[in-house]
Design a protein around this motif. Sequence first.
Motif, PDB file in Angstrom:
ATOM      1  N   ILE A  31     -11.540   1.541  -4.409  1.00 54.78           N
ATOM      2  CA  ILE A  31     -12.877   1.387  -3.840  1.00 54.78           C
ATOM      3  C   ILE A  31     -13.875   1.672  -4.852  1.00 54.78           C
ATOM      4  CG2 ILE A  31     -12.343   1.471  -1.359  1.00 54.78           C
ATOM      5  CD1 ILE A  31     -13.666   4.335  -1.435  1.00 54.78           C
TER       6      ILE A  31
ATOM      7  N   PRO B 204      -4.547  -5.630  -5.199  1.00 52.18           N
ATOM      8  CA  PRO B 204      -4.599  -5.944  -3.686  1.00 52.18           C
ATOM      9  C   PRO B 204      -5.704  -5.000  -3.197  1.00 52.18           C
ATOM     10  CG  PRO B 204      -2.375  -5.463  -4.336  1.00 52.18           C
ATOM     11  CD  PRO B 204      -3.041  -5.199  -5.487  1.00 52.18           C
ATOM     12  N   GLU B 205      -6.204  -5.311  -2.155  1.00 55.30           N
ATOM     13  CA  GLU B 205      -7.080  -4.689  -1.421  1.00 55.30           C
ATOM     14  C   GLU B 205      -6.491  -3.452  -0.707  1.00 55.30           C
ATOM     15  OE1 GLU B 205      -9.767  -5.866   1.943  1.00 55.30           O
ATOM     16  OE2 GLU B 205     -10.685  -7.316   0.541  1.00 55.30           O
ATOM     17  N   GLY B 206      -7.107  -2.328  -1.030  1.00 59.67           N
ATOM     18  CA  GLY B 206      -6.510  -1.018  -0.135  1.00 59.67           C
ATOM     19  C   GLY B 206      -5.934   0.022  -1.339  1.00 59.67           C
ATOM     20  N   TRP B 207      -6.119  -0.544  -2.566  1.00 55.62           N
ATOM     21  CA  TRP B 207      -5.506   0.295  -3.816  1.00 55.62           C
ATOM     22  C   TRP B 207      -7.144   1.319  -4.203  1.00 55.62           C
ATOM     23  CZ3 TRP B 207      -2.273  -2.275  -8.128  1.00 55.62           C
ATOM     24  CH2 TRP B 207      -1.086  -2.628  -7.569  1.00 55.62           C
TER      25      TRP B 207
ATOM     26  N   ARG C 179       0.673  -1.336   0.096  1.00 55.23           N
ATOM     27  CA  ARG C 179       0.246   0.171  -0.038  1.00 55.23           C
ATOM     28  C   ARG C 179       0.824   1.341   0.020  1.00 55.23           C
ATOM     29  NH1 ARG C 179      -5.124  -1.980   4.143  1.00 55.23           N
ATOM     30  NH2 ARG C 179      -5.745  -3.570   2.993  1.00 55.23           N
TER      31      ARG C 179
ATOM     32  N   ASN D 192     -16.656   0.166  -1.306  1.00 58.58           N
ATOM     33  CA  ASN D 192     -16.266  -1.116  -0.911  1.00 58.58           C
ATOM     34  C   ASN D 192     -14.926  -1.292  -1.827  1.00 58.58           C
ATOM     35  OD1 ASN D 192     -18.528  -2.252   0.756  1.00 58.58           O
ATOM     36  ND2 ASN D 192     -19.827  -2.080  -1.156  1.00 58.58           N
ATOM     37  N   PRO D 193     -14.249  -2.268  -1.241  1.00 59.64           N
ATOM     38  CA  PRO D 193     -13.014  -2.683  -2.096  1.00 59.64           C
ATOM     39  C   PRO D 193     -13.346  -3.107  -3.428  1.00 59.64           C
ATOM     40  CG  PRO D 193     -12.688  -3.800   0.101  1.00 59.64           C
ATOM     41  CD  PRO D 193     -14.382  -3.148  -0.137  1.00 59.64           C
ATOM     42  N   MET D 194     -12.423  -2.810  -4.583  1.00 61.18           N
ATOM     43  CA  MET D 194     -12.207  -3.285  -5.532  1.00 61.18           C
ATOM     44  C   MET D 194     -11.068  -3.923  -5.948  1.00 61.18           C
ATOM     45  SD  MET D 194     -14.264  -0.223  -8.135  1.00 61.18           S
ATOM     46  CE  MET D 194     -14.781  -1.434  -9.160  1.00 61.18           C
ATOM     47  N   THR D 195     -11.299  -5.100  -6.667  1.00 57.07           N
ATOM     48  CA  THR D 195      -9.953  -5.758  -6.686  1.00 57.07           C
ATOM     49  C   THR D 195      -9.902  -6.225  -8.121  1.00 57.07           C
ATOM     50  OG1 THR D 195     -10.742  -7.894  -6.114  1.00 57.07           O
ATOM     51  CG2 THR D 195      -9.674  -6.399  -4.339  1.00 57.07           C
ATOM     52  N   ASP D 196     -10.788  -6.159  -9.040  1.00 56.68           N
ATOM     53  CA  ASP D 196     -10.826  -6.602 -10.435  1.00 56.68           C
ATOM     54  C   ASP D 196     -10.459  -5.375 -11.137  1.00 56.68           C
ATOM     55  OD1 ASP D 196     -11.241  -7.211 -13.012  1.00 56.68           O
ATOM     56  OD2 ASP D 196     -13.161  -8.108 -12.768  1.00 56.68           O
TER      57      ASP D 196
END
Lengths: 356, 356
Positions: free
Chosen positions: B206, B201-204, A235, B211-215
């Motif tokens: 939303i 990765p989570e945390g980059w 991060r 909500n977290p976006m990872t795709d």
Amino acid sequence: MVIKSGTVDAKKLANFAARALQNAGIPEEDAKISADLLVRTDLRGIDSHGVANLDWYVDLIKTGDINVKPDIKVFSQAPATAVMDGDQGFGFIVGRLAMAEAMNRAEKTGAGFVAVRNSTHYGAGGVYSMMALPRDMIGISMTTGGLHMVVPGGNDIGCGNNVMSIAAPTKKGFPFVLDMASTVVAFGKVEIALRKGVAMPEGWGINREGNPMTDPAHFIQEHGLLLPLGGTTERGSYKGFGLAVAIDILTSILSGAAPTCMPLEEPNTERAENHFFGALRIDSFIPISQFKEAMDGMIKIFEGLSRSEGVDRITLAGQIEYEKEKERRASGIPLHPKVLASLQKVAKELDIEYEL
Amino acid sequence: MVIKSGTVDAKKLANFAARALQNAGIPEEDAKISADLLVRTDLRGIDSHGVANLDWYVDLIKTGDINVKPDIKVFSQAPATAVMDGDQGFGFIVGRLAMAEAMNRAEKTGAGFVAVRNSTHYGAGGVYSMMALPRDMIGISMTTGGLHMVVPGGNDIGCGNNVMSIAAPTKKGFPFVLDMASTVVAFGKVEIALRKGVAMPEGWGINREGNPMTDPAHFIQEHGLLLPLGGTTERGSYKGFGLAVAIDILTSILSGAAPTCMPLEEPNTERAENHFFGALRIDSFIPISQFKEAMDGMIKIFEGLSRSEGVDRITLAGQIEYEKEKERRASGIPLHPKVLASLQKVAKELDIEYEL
């Protein structure tokens, strides 16, 4: 003006701090200037860097770690730049002189930059960058910070939580004042958590095994590790680390001192604080009115942004501090009982009246 | 020199990029300069900002969004500062001229600062700050970035992921080069994740519900929100946001343009990129040899820090990029098949030979 119960009047507090510093050995005029900067910090709500540190400064003066009559020297090879040697003088006095030097150079050439070695703790970075505001300049202030940062991949202290501040004036609105340590939070925030008896959120610091630490007392005793801004490498913690190193280059290396980022075990008892100040004269770029109107326009844009549920408003760097200063000037500064106790101790030690 | 299979020779790549830019309409000399900066970026391993963007630049030239024959103007009111109007010229050309202008001023006064309006995308910030290294200066380069940042408390785009780079020379070691977006990661990192077919990765970032976006594909389609450096307010995201605004003030407001931080819905089709460049002449502070030796000493300190288990070494900003450049100059630049395909498309469109 009605000073609320449990709060302290800013002028009284400044007078008290000035008397304390003077009795400890700082010359009268310097003591007044330093006390004003210290109380300005409390007025702005930065409780970690104001009079809460007064007892510590008094101790440093007594031990001789702060030189009360420094022979401050300026070396300059070019119109826009200079190096200052603070001769271990009080950080507030050295810092204020150096920022004035940077602004005087900016007055002539458009930009002025001063790197400072051999200074001591200068309080909050913002009080110096803000000196540029009434002169219609953009102000920059940087300093080395306490050794608290674990670098990405490390398992111990490796760098200071170095600080950077940038201030820019507006027409009607609050001035923009960014004032940030390069760790997730400044060490002072841990001390505030301790004072309040609350836990530190996860993500601020870890121990030498890499596990989160949330008990501030434990964190301070064990010399816990503050994470660089970003937190984890995934991060972006290499960015917080990179900022800390960039600040060390500008403050310590460019001023002719040694870099301060180093392991905690290194002999660093004589470690000085180093600073870096900059000023950009706005009307050497564009007309001041144009700049200030655009700043006001920017503030409006942020005020109008759509917000998450439960969020009252979006605030910009310097906004809350500006509002707090107004409020605290009018109705007093709330000081934590532990801070009041430390001031009482200072009064007793220096044999001055305590009437806060 | 043995070019590994699956990699492309840097010189061949630069020649190709120069021919492409020239055929698209950029004058020969400018095309060569831009291609060199573009390939330098790939050499340093910053795959998000190199030739992967060539097809996009060619499109912008075709649509007239990049002015191939700009009338670039410099306005100066003081010896150390200037404003440049890039007339929508190609960012690489405008940026290189402006950085040279800053350095020429620093040559005379010790410090030089140039704010630039009406430019276009200038690639990676580091290629400009690094121009200061052979001239024994500290280089600073900032730019407005794409509108991708959600501000703390907001639920939509509110600011660009503005970029800052600082470079400082060393004696023997790799030069220090910090080059960072003010979001947790640059948008280009999302594009790389998409290209590689891996999750973010989570945390980059939303979505608008927080909500977290990872795709990465989904993130790009939906115009997902990148978090400011720090991630959450509890972990200092107001610092990443504050940096982005500070950069917008220096690049956009100080140059006489409008601030670029704004909601995504604002009509911004004609939105230009603005930059800010700075140079500090080291020997106007301290002797160059002293500075460079101290930089080498600092690198040694970091190399000697104790590490977490499983960590091979601690690296400083610019170190991995320096090693990559050496390696890739010797054995070629590995380009992703999708990047190669985009170059092939460019070759076809512009009717130039594709021989990479």
